[in-house]
Design a protein around this motif. Structure first.
Motif, PDB file in Angstrom:
ATOM      1  N   ASN A  48       0.827  -1.211   0.000  1.00 27.50           N
ATOM      2  CA  ASN A  48       0.000   0.000   0.000  1.00 27.50           C
ATOM      3  C   ASN A  48       0.861   1.260   0.000  1.00 27.50           C
ATOM      4  O   ASN A  48       0.476   2.283  -0.565  1.00 27.50           O
ATOM      5  N   ASP A  57       0.759   4.471  -2.445  1.00 24.58           N
ATOM      6  CA  ASP A  57       0.815   5.868  -1.997  1.00 24.58           C
ATOM      7  C   ASP A  57       1.942   6.627  -2.693  1.00 24.58           C
ATOM      8  O   ASP A  57       1.823   7.823  -2.960  1.00 24.58           O
ATOM      9  N   ASP A  58       3.024   5.918  -2.976  1.00 27.10           N
ATOM     10  CA  ASP A  58       4.196   6.502  -3.633  1.00 27.10           C
ATOM     11  C   ASP A  58       4.018   6.571  -5.150  1.00 27.10           C
ATOM     12  O   ASP A  58       4.920   6.992  -5.874  1.00 27.10           O
TER      13      ASP A  58
END
Length: 172
Positions: free
Chosen positions: A89, A93-94
Motif C-alpha cells: 500500500n 501511496d508513492d
C-alpha cells in the motif's frame, strides 16, 4: 514537458518504512511485534530484494499457499498477507503501483472443520469430580471449585492473583 519516471524501490525499503512509521501509529504493540517478526522471518527472505513493481498477485498467492502447506495457522497466514499488503500500500501511496497485488488473491484456505461441540460435565459428573478432588487432592480443590463455578479456563485459573478477586462484589 518531461515524463516523470518513478523507479521502484525494493520491497524491503518499503517494509522498513511501513514497520517504523505506519505500524506503530495504527497497531497495538503486540500486533506491531507480530508484524516485525513476520517480516523478518518469512516475508523479507522471499520478497525483500524484489522491487515492488515486480511482485504480482500470483507470487503473493504462491507464497501464502506455501505457508499453509508448511502448516502455519490460517490466522498467521492472514497476518502475513496483511503485512505484505500494508507494505505494498505504501508503494501505491508513492505512485509506483496502481493496484495492490496482495488484494483479491482468491481462495487460499480450505474450509475449516467445524469446532468440536463442547460437552460440559452434567451436575452428577461435576459433583463426582469435586468430591474426588476434595478427598484425594484437597490442595487443588479450591482451584477446581473456582474453575467449575466461574467457567474460567485452566490457564486463567492458574494465573489468578489475589488482586483479581473482589470479595465484596463476590466476583473474580
Amino acid at each position: 514537458m518531461e515524463n516523470k519516471t518513478v523507479t521502484a524501490a525494493a520491497f524491503e525499503e518499503y517494509a522498513n518504512t511501513w514497520k517504523t512509521l505506519t505500524v506503530p501509529a495504527t497497531c497495538k504493540p503486540s500486533t506491531e511485534s507480530d508484524y516485525k517478526g513476520i517480516l523478518k522471518n518469512h516475508v523479507l527472505p522471499v520478497f525483500g530484494k524484489t522491487t515492488v513493481d515486480e511482485i504480482n498477485r500470483f507470487m503473493v498467492k504462491r507464497f501464502l499457499l506455501k505457508k499453509i502447506a508448511d502448516g502455519f495457522a490460517n490466522s498467521t497466514v492472514t497476518h502475513m498477507k496483511n503485512a505484505i499488503s500494508g507494505v505494498l500500500n505504501l508503494a501505491i501511496d508513492d505512485e509506483v503501483l496502481s493496484v495492490n497485488p496482495a488484494h483479491n488473491v482468491g481462495k487460499i484456505f480450505k474450509r475449516q472443520n467445524p469446532k468440536p461441540k463442547i460437552d460440559p460435565f452434567n451436575m452428577d459428573e461435576l459433583a463426582t469430580l469435586l468430591d474426588t478432588y476434595q478427598i484425594h487432592f484437597p490442595r487443588h480443590y479450591p482451584l477446581i471449585l473456582a474453575l467449575a463455578r466461574t467457567g474460567i479456563r485452566f490457564g486463567e485459573g492458574l494465573g489468578l492473583q489475589w488482586k483479581d478477586i473482589d470479595f465484596k462484589g463476590r466476583f473474580i
